[in-house]
Motif scaffolding. Structure first.
Motif, PDB file in Angstrom:
ATOM      1  N   ARG A  46      25.289  36.058 -16.485  1.00  0.00           N
ATOM      2  CA  ARG A  46      26.468  36.624 -15.849  1.00  0.00           C
ATOM      3  C   ARG A  46      26.389  38.141 -16.001  1.00  0.00           C
ATOM      4  O   ARG A  46      25.404  38.666 -16.496  1.00  0.00           O
ATOM      5  CB  ARG A  46      27.725  36.056 -16.500  1.00  0.00           C
ATOM      6  CG  ARG A  46      27.841  34.539 -16.385  1.00  0.00           C
ATOM      7  CD  ARG A  46      28.847  34.026 -17.395  1.00  0.00           C
ATOM      8  NE  ARG A  46      28.536  34.578 -18.718  1.00  0.00           N
ATOM      9  CZ  ARG A  46      29.438  34.819 -19.653  1.00  0.00           C
ATOM     10  NH1 ARG A  46      30.692  34.580 -19.429  1.00  0.00           N
ATOM     11  NH2 ARG A  46      29.067  35.291 -20.828  1.00  0.00           N
ATOM     12  N   PHE A 145      41.077  40.154 -11.420  1.00  0.00           N
ATOM     13  CA  PHE A 145      39.769  40.422 -12.014  1.00  0.00           C
ATOM     14  C   PHE A 145      39.985  41.104 -13.365  1.00  0.00           C
ATOM     15  O   PHE A 145      40.808  41.999 -13.481  1.00  0.00           O
ATOM     16  CB  PHE A 145      38.963  41.323 -11.079  1.00  0.00           C
ATOM     17  CG  PHE A 145      37.543  41.552 -11.525  1.00  0.00           C
ATOM     18  CD1 PHE A 145      36.557  40.625 -11.231  1.00  0.00           C
ATOM     19  CD2 PHE A 145      37.199  42.687 -12.253  1.00  0.00           C
ATOM     20  CE1 PHE A 145      35.254  40.824 -11.654  1.00  0.00           C
ATOM     21  CE2 PHE A 145      35.895  42.895 -12.682  1.00  0.00           C
ATOM     22  CZ  PHE A 145      34.922  41.961 -12.375  1.00  0.00           C
ATOM     23  N   PRO A 146      39.270  40.674 -14.420  1.00  0.00           N
ATOM     24  CA  PRO A 146      39.543  41.241 -15.745  1.00  0.00           C
ATOM     25  C   PRO A 146      38.976  42.652 -15.924  1.00  0.00           C
ATOM     26  O   PRO A 146      37.910  42.837 -16.488  1.00  0.00           O
ATOM     27  CB  PRO A 146      38.873  40.248 -16.706  1.00  0.00           C
ATOM     28  CG  PRO A 146      37.811  39.586 -15.888  1.00  0.00           C
ATOM     29  CD  PRO A 146      38.265  39.617 -14.462  1.00  0.00           C
ATOM     30  N   ALA A 163      44.070  36.471 -16.619  1.00  0.00           N
ATOM     31  CA  ALA A 163      42.626  36.342 -16.454  1.00  0.00           C
ATOM     32  C   ALA A 163      42.274  34.871 -16.603  1.00  0.00           C
ATOM     33  O   ALA A 163      42.473  34.292 -17.658  1.00  0.00           O
ATOM     34  CB  ALA A 163      41.906  37.175 -17.513  1.00  0.00           C
ATOM     35  N   PRO A 165      39.303  31.745 -15.621  1.00  0.00           N
ATOM     36  CA  PRO A 165      37.955  31.519 -15.076  1.00  0.00           C
ATOM     37  C   PRO A 165      38.025  30.882 -13.681  1.00  0.00           C
ATOM     38  O   PRO A 165      38.936  30.125 -13.382  1.00  0.00           O
ATOM     39  CB  PRO A 165      37.302  30.585 -16.084  1.00  0.00           C
ATOM     40  CG  PRO A 165      38.403  30.046 -16.929  1.00  0.00           C
ATOM     41  CD  PRO A 165      39.543  30.997 -16.848  1.00  0.00           C
ATOM     42  N   LEU A 166      37.012  31.202 -12.863  1.00  0.00           N
ATOM     43  CA  LEU A 166      36.970  30.785 -11.467  1.00  0.00           C
ATOM     44  C   LEU A 166      37.279  29.312 -11.220  1.00  0.00           C
ATOM     45  O   LEU A 166      38.106  28.979 -10.367  1.00  0.00           O
ATOM     46  CB  LEU A 166      35.597  31.147 -10.895  1.00  0.00           C
ATOM     47  CG  LEU A 166      35.558  31.660  -9.460  1.00  0.00           C
ATOM     48  CD1 LEU A 166      36.593  32.736  -9.222  1.00  0.00           C
ATOM     49  CD2 LEU A 166      34.166  32.197  -9.163  1.00  0.00           C
ATOM     50  N   PRO A 167      36.632  28.365 -11.937  1.00  0.00           N
ATOM     51  CA  PRO A 167      36.867  26.952 -11.597  1.00  0.00           C
ATOM     52  C   PRO A 167      38.289  26.490 -11.908  1.00  0.00           C
ATOM     53  O   PRO A 167      38.711  25.453 -11.422  1.00  0.00           O
ATOM     54  CB  PRO A 167      35.851  26.200 -12.459  1.00  0.00           C
ATOM     55  CG  PRO A 167      35.473  27.140 -13.537  1.00  0.00           C
ATOM     56  CD  PRO A 167      35.630  28.514 -12.991  1.00  0.00           C
ATOM     57  N   GLU A 168      39.017  27.243 -12.723  1.00  0.00           N
ATOM     58  CA  GLU A 168      40.377  26.814 -13.074  1.00  0.00           C
ATOM     59  C   GLU A 168      41.404  27.297 -12.051  1.00  0.00           C
ATOM     60  O   GLU A 168      42.571  26.931 -12.138  1.00  0.00           O
ATOM     61  CB  GLU A 168      40.756  27.327 -14.469  1.00  0.00           C
ATOM     62  CG  GLU A 168      39.873  26.832 -15.610  1.00  0.00           C
ATOM     63  CD  GLU A 168      40.055  25.342 -15.921  1.00  0.00           C
ATOM     64  OE1 GLU A 168      41.032  24.746 -15.427  1.00  0.00           O
ATOM     65  OE2 GLU A 168      39.206  24.784 -16.642  1.00  0.00           O
ATOM     66  N   PRO A 171      43.045  24.264  -9.607  1.00  0.00           N
ATOM     67  CA  PRO A 171      44.029  23.421 -10.306  1.00  0.00           C
ATOM     68  C   PRO A 171      45.234  24.214 -10.806  1.00  0.00           C
ATOM     69  O   PRO A 171      46.361  23.712 -10.764  1.00  0.00           O
ATOM     70  CB  PRO A 171      43.249  22.833 -11.489  1.00  0.00           C
ATOM     71  CG  PRO A 171      41.915  23.457 -11.488  1.00  0.00           C
ATOM     72  CD  PRO A 171      41.699  24.119 -10.186  1.00  0.00           C
ATOM     73  N   THR A 174      47.900  24.432  -8.117  1.00  0.00           N
ATOM     74  CA  THR A 174      48.681  23.201  -7.898  1.00  0.00           C
ATOM     75  C   THR A 174      49.711  23.031  -8.986  1.00  0.00           C
ATOM     76  O   THR A 174      50.763  22.450  -8.776  1.00  0.00           O
ATOM     77  CB  THR A 174      47.813  21.930  -8.035  1.00  0.00           C
ATOM     78  OG1 THR A 174      46.489  22.300  -8.244  1.00  0.00           O
ATOM     79  CG2 THR A 174      47.980  21.029  -6.873  1.00  0.00           C
ATOM     80  N   LEU A 177      50.532  27.088 -12.840  1.00  0.00           N
ATOM     81  CA  LEU A 177      50.100  27.992 -13.911  1.00  0.00           C
ATOM     82  C   LEU A 177      49.873  29.357 -13.304  1.00  0.00           C
ATOM     83  O   LEU A 177      49.903  30.372 -13.971  1.00  0.00           O
ATOM     84  CB  LEU A 177      48.776  27.521 -14.498  1.00  0.00           C
ATOM     85  CG  LEU A 177      48.841  26.564 -15.653  1.00  0.00           C
ATOM     86  CD1 LEU A 177      47.459  26.163 -16.049  1.00  0.00           C
ATOM     87  CD2 LEU A 177      49.591  27.201 -16.790  1.00  0.00           C
ATOM     88  N   GLN A 196      45.709  24.573  -1.794  1.00  0.00           N
ATOM     89  CA  GLN A 196      46.702  24.638  -2.858  1.00  0.00           C
ATOM     90  C   GLN A 196      47.745  25.717  -2.583  1.00  0.00           C
ATOM     91  O   GLN A 196      48.900  25.578  -2.947  1.00  0.00           O
ATOM     92  CB  GLN A 196      46.027  24.947  -4.204  1.00  0.00           C
ATOM     93  CG  GLN A 196      45.249  23.803  -4.812  1.00  0.00           C
ATOM     94  CD  GLN A 196      43.824  23.744  -4.298  1.00  0.00           C
ATOM     95  OE1 GLN A 196      43.290  24.717  -3.794  1.00  0.00           O
ATOM     96  NE2 GLN A 196      43.206  22.572  -4.413  1.00  0.00           N
TER      97      GLN A 196
END
Ligand code: NA
Ligand code: NA
Lengths: 301, 166, 426
Positions: A46, A145-146, A163, A165-168, A171, A174, A177, A196
């Motif tokens: 990364r 973006f952090p 901040a 993470p992308l995959p979260e 969800p 929906t 959060l 969503q």
């Protein structure tokens, strides 16, 4: 053995597409001497790992978001002054300004050589509830973006930057959060975030450049001719990237219209006050940011 | 000499133990506070996630060091256990040395990395503290691991020479 | 080749897996002319743990540890006896049901088996059940640990495969229930053909409202965790934090079996258990990263694509591969090493990554109970005098049922995907 180029994004993202184009052209123009293998998707690391490997000479090239590099070179914050650009074309033109080049020269102190920029899509907002003005984001949770300037920008709009993470992201939308995502259209389309969060507010509040960086350790070992050739080939890829991203931006917008996303527009004029307070602070603290701002405004006249 | 070394070894492990307790407690506390702030007051701490992750990283490496002290790292030893005792002592002594060498090498690589001026200039995106403060946790942990491993190797060497244990 | 030899010799000679991965990485870089990468190893080691998804690991361990110390697990066993203890072969069903319930708190099969075998095997033996049957039910029930959420295996898969952990958790619920029912059928059939001891019935306590209310309190924790994640009120990590807080409060204030002075010891165990897993993750991620410089993962994908283009055959091959590896390797490390290599191939075949997560997690569980290296069997053998072959033999019917359920879950993605899709988590 071939040279290695790392990008943190999927193969379809403009960072990776420009890298592939650059690799292809360089191989052709050097008669196969300079062969680059592109590793997308952060397979080799990364952003922090890529930066470190460039410094150590373990990696030859990488595209690293300018937003990440602001932690090492604060003048790059110039790119993130809110409301500075109203589209990919304008940001693309700014890559050729003397101040933009001066920022690249500063990469030298980081053990890297900045070849140029790859302009990704403009930042907009996608949200669960419609955002008709920046008043609507008060007390809302915004995924940002952090990096400090993003954080300051959303705080100055009285929202709560988060901040995540992308995959979260999907969800989290929906499940409330998150209310809003500060995002480019590439990501909205790729992750289908509109399923969503069906409201898109086109704000153009920031651009999001990546920097094509070369390991200085490796660069210094190349002949002057090769260095000139690499610069020349990337300059072409840089231009190609700006035109390509402008097309992608239009195509993304069409995809979102076809998907019946509720599209709202907010002009930079509508958040000029908040933008000015952030801008003044950054311009005051960094001469190069001031130069960049003035040159961009002059170019836009 | 050996008594001093084993005394230091135990002292180091005690420090690790109480640091781990503190890290574990602060991790739980921080995340509970974050949930409360997020849901009851709608104002999450921007830095909570990052600090929590740094605590986890520190906990992981210090924890591994303590596990090396206790020789409790997960291992597959069913073939090793089939060996005759003298052979087992020899293999143990040899592999403990391999482990020691690799840990020392990693500690040295980490020292090189943490002390690099370019690395020292890097700031954390959310807390704006120098990143090498965090990174040096890995260096400290690897040095502690190497020390524990050195003691473990001494022990296996003694067992080999005296034909005791295992 | 040299890397492979060094790797396996060190591994089987009892060098800890974590250290083997460190040594393996160094040897590999040296052998492939990539020594200039060595300077990047520390950041790689450090960076591989800087993932917020991993935070859920210590937190769910904290919930489990606090539940056990606070006597909450015992209450759940009492609750299960109240519910199914009166059936023929009662305690066997109590064992299974308690496993299913505590699975929604504990995230690891080994922790699950360790907790349950201490309590349930002696209890079943006292009632006249055969020791190998009692052990087999306990070990099989323990396999539910990582299927029913929360689950360490799923957290790790989520982090490596870049998938939302909440969706993975929900994806395990239906398969978990399916396997529980499957095991109940096996218990029923064994009772039918081999018979249970006459005194087999548990002294099921009379279901009085007061007892019931007292025992049902701990159940609020898994309920809050699962509904919190499903309804999107909390992230898995936050659910772990809230669960820990609740377990602490119930254990100290309601049941008073947890003393505040025990807290440092609880926290210490949590840190050590978490480090055992995260240390492995760090070193395995670093090893995998080194391999990717030589494009080892891409070559594996090409190899698999050359063999088959049918997703079903592909899944079958993956299952076989993991089950075979599971005979020799520890399950968490299989996952950590294999997922980055096989996931790209799975995605290329159009397999849903959440479904794939469930499939691959199930396959790694089988390795826990297959000789010669079966950590799940060792855990039981540590507390119960029983030979490995006797234990494995009596587990066969349960394993066959497990394979049957796995086949079903492999072929019907909807079993995994329906629930997370319903909650809009994917
Ligand atoms: Na579980
Ligand atoms: Na096994």
């Amino acid at each position: 053995a071939s040279l290695r180029l790392s990008t943190p994004v999927p193969p379809g993202h403009i960072f990776s597409k420009v890298s592939e184009k650059f690799a292809e052209e360089l191989k052709a123009k050097s008669d196969g001497r300079l062969e680059i293998k592109v590793f997308p998707f952060g397979k080799l690391g990364r952003d922090p790992e890529n930066a470190q490997m460039l410094q150590a000479g373990a990696l030859n090239f990488a595209v690293i978001p300018a937003g990440f590099m602001t932690n090492r070179e604060s003048s790059l914050n110039g790119w993130f002054l809110p409301g500075l650009f109203n589209g990919v074309e304008g940001a693309g033109k700014a890559t050729q300004l003397p101040a933009a080049k001066a920022m690249l020269d500063k990469m030298d102190a980081q053990g890297m050589v900045g070849l140029g920029y790859v302009i990704a899509g403009m930042r907009h907002l996608i949200s669960v509830e419609p955002v008709n003005s920046l008043m609507d984001i008060t007390n809302k949770k915004v995924r940002a973006f952090p990096a400090p300037i993003f954080n300051e920008w959303w705080l100055s709009n009285n929202s709560a930057p988060t901040a995540l993470p992308l995959p979260e992201i999907a969800p989290a939308l929906t499940t409330n959060l998150l209310d809003i995502v500060d995002v480019d259209l590439d990501l909205v389309v790729a992750l289908k975030l509109y399923q969503q969060a069906p409201n898109l507010t086109l704000t153009n509040h920031m651009t999001f450049p990546g920097i094509m960086l070369v390991s200085k350790k490796w660069w210094d070992k190349q002949s002057a001719e090769d260095q000139a050739l690499i610069r020349e080939v990337f300059a072409d890829a840089e231009q190609w990237g700006i035109e390509e991203q402008a097309k992608v931006e239009q195509a993304n917008l069409q995809t979102l219209k076809d998907a019946k996303v509720n599209i709202i527009r907010i002009d930079a004029a509508d958040y000029a006050q908040e933008a000015k307070s952030i801008r003044d602070r950054y311009i005051e603290n960094d001469k190069l940011i001031a130069d960049f701002y003035n040159q961009v405004r002059a170019q836009q006249q | 000499m050996l008594t001093i070394i084993s005394w230091v070894n135990r002292g180091l492990a005690q420090i690790e133990k109480w640091t781990l307790v503190a890290l574990s407690a602060s991790l739980g506390l921080l995340l509970i506070v974050q949930v409360v702030l997020r849901y009851l007051f709608d104002s999450p701490l921007f830095w909570a996630e990052e600090v929590a992750v740094q605590i986890l990283v520190a906990m992981s490496f210090l924890g591994v060091s303590y596990l090396i002290y206790r020789q409790q790292l997960v291992a597959i030893d069913f073939i090793y256990l089939m060996l005759a005792k003298p052979l087992r002592r020899l293999a143990s002594c040899l592999f403990q040395l391999v482990a020691l060498a690799s840990l020392v090498l990693f500690a040295w690589l980490t020292y090189q990395w943490v002390s690099d001026p370019l690395v020292q200039s890097e700031l954390s995106p959310t807390t704006q503290l120098p990143r090498w403060y965090n990174y040096s946790v890995l260096l400290i942990a690897l040095m502690a691991m190497s020390f524990h491993q050195l003691v473990n190797w001494f022990e296996s060497l003694r067992n080999l020479v005296l034909g005791e244990g295992v | 080749m040299i890397t492979l030899a060094v790797f396996f010799i060190s591994l089987f000679m009892g060098l800890p897996i974590l250290i083997t991965l460190l040594v393996g990485t160094l040897v590999f870089l040296q052998q492939s002319d990539l020594s200039m990468l060595m300077g990047s190893l520390p950041l790689q080691l450090y960076g591989s743990l800087e993932k917020s998804g991993l935070l859920a690991i210590p937190l769910f361990m904290m919930v489990g540890e606090l539940m056990n110390r606070g006597g909450l697990t015992d209450r759940l066993i009492a609750l299960a006896s109240m519910l199914v203890g009166r059936l023929h072969g009662g305690l066997a069903y109590v064992n299974l049901l308690t496993n299913a319930i505590t699975s929604s708190i504990l995230g690891s099969a080994l922790a699950q088996i360790a907790v349950m075998s201490r309590v349930m095997i002696p209890a079943m033996e006292k009632k006249g059940f055969k020791r190998d049957f009692a052990s087999a039910v306990t070990v099989s029930g323990g396999l539910l640990g990582p299927i029913i959420p929360p689950s360490m295996v799923m957290i790790i898969y989520g982090v490596i495969a870049f998938q939302p952990v909440g969706a993975l958790f929900m994806a395990g619920v239906v398969p978990g229930i399916l396997i529980t029912i499957g095991f109940a059928i096996i218990i029923f059939l064994i009772g039918l053909f081999c018979g249970f001891p006459r005194e087999g019935q548990a002294d099921a306590p009379k279901v009085t409202l007061a007892e019931f209310l007292k025992d049902i309190v701990p159940l609020s924790i898994p309920l809050i965790i699962i509904t919190g994640i499903a309804a999107g009120v909390m992230t898995p990590t936050e659910a772990g934090a809230i669960g820990s807080l609740l377990a602490l409060l119930i254990g100290t204030l309601v049941y008073r079996s947890l003393r505040w002075s025990e807290l440092p010891d609880v926290l210490f165990r949590v840190a050590l258990n978490a480090a055992m897993i995260t240390g492995l993750i760090a070193s395995a991620t670093m090893f995998g990263w080194a391999l990717s410089f030589e494009e080892v993962p891409d070559r594996v994908v090409a190899l698999i694509n050359g063999v088959t283009d049918s997703p079903i055959v592909f899944l079958l091959l993956i299952n076989l591969l993991i089950i075979v590896l599971g005979m020799f390797l520890e399950s968490m490390s299989i996952l950590i090493v294999m997922v980055p290599i096989v996931l790209p191939a799975a995605l290329a075949m159009g397999i849903d990554p959440i479904h794939f997560g469930v499939v691959i997690s199930l396959a790694t569980l089988v390795g826990l109970v297959t000789p010669p290296l079966g950590p799940g069997l060792f855990v039981v053998m540590a507390t119960t005098p029983i030979s490995m072959s006797a234990l494995f033999k009596s587990m066969m019917p349960f394993l066959l049922m497990m394979f049957l359920c796995m086949a079903l879950i492999n072929v019907v993605p909807a079993l995994s995907l329906w629930l997370p899709a319903m909650f809009g988590l994917m």
